[in-house]
Design an enzyme around this catalytic site. Structure first.
Site, PDB file in Angstrom:
ATOM      1  N   CYS A 158      -7.130   0.089  -1.674  1.00 26.51           N
ATOM      2  CA  CYS A 158      -7.089   1.555  -1.638  1.00 26.51           C
ATOM      3  C   CYS A 158      -6.146   2.060  -0.558  1.00 26.51           C
ATOM      4  O   CYS A 158      -5.819   3.246  -0.538  1.00 26.51           O
ATOM      5  CB  CYS A 158      -8.489   2.121  -1.421  1.00 26.51           C
ATOM      6  SG  CYS A 158      -9.204   1.645   0.151  1.00 26.51           S
ATOM      7  N   CYS A 187     -16.134   0.388   1.243  1.00 28.84           N
ATOM      8  CA  CYS A 187     -15.760   1.329   2.311  1.00 28.84           C
ATOM      9  C   CYS A 187     -16.591   1.068   3.562  1.00 28.84           C
ATOM     10  O   CYS A 187     -16.082   1.153   4.681  1.00 28.84           O
ATOM     11  CB  CYS A 187     -15.949   2.763   1.854  1.00 28.84           C
ATOM     12  SG  CYS A 187     -15.356   3.060   0.177  1.00 28.84           S
TER      13      CYS A 187
END
Ligand code: FES
Length: 124
Positions: free
Chosen positions: A33, A102
């Site tokens: 990402c 994350c």
């Protein structure tokens, strides 16, 4: 998609910003990402007395960094080293499956910051 606690930490991040003269710094990025997280720690008597973060990433990454700083402030380095990615996600009350990576950034960056401090203070 995010629960209330995640939204709170995303919208009102705790301990955000750069630290002047940190004892240790850890930086990690996620290749997929492109998000980057940096954790700064101040260490005294083997305890994390202060911690800040800079996160260029998604809401879950920002919330993970924020909650992590609250979790480990005041802890010994060994206690902070024992904090896992899952602990961070659990502390947030859970994250959507696709966002679990994350929270990995937060624990990984913290562990790197501690390793950085330790490598600079080998004789301490
Ligand atoms: Fe990459 Fe959240 S999408 S850290």
């Amino acid at each position: 998609m995010y629960n209330e606690k995640v939204m709170d930490h995303f919208q009102n991040p705790r301990n955000a910003g750069e630290m002047l003269k940190p004892s240790g710094v850890g930086e990690v990025g996620n290749m997929k990402c492109g998000d980057i997280m940096k954790i700064f720690i101040k260490v005294e008597n083997d305890h994390i007395v202060d911690i800040n973060f800079l996160t260029f990433g998604c809401g879950a990454a920002i919330a993970s960094s924020s909650v992590l700083t609250e979790m480990v402030k005041g802890k010994t380095l060994d206690e902070a080293m024992a904090v896992t990615n899952m602990d961070v996600a659990n502390q947030l009350g859970g994250l959507p499956e696709a966002k679990l990576h994350c929270s990995n950034l937060a624990a990984d960056a913290l562990h790197k910051a501690i390793a950085d401090y330790r490598s600079k203070n080998l004789s301490a």
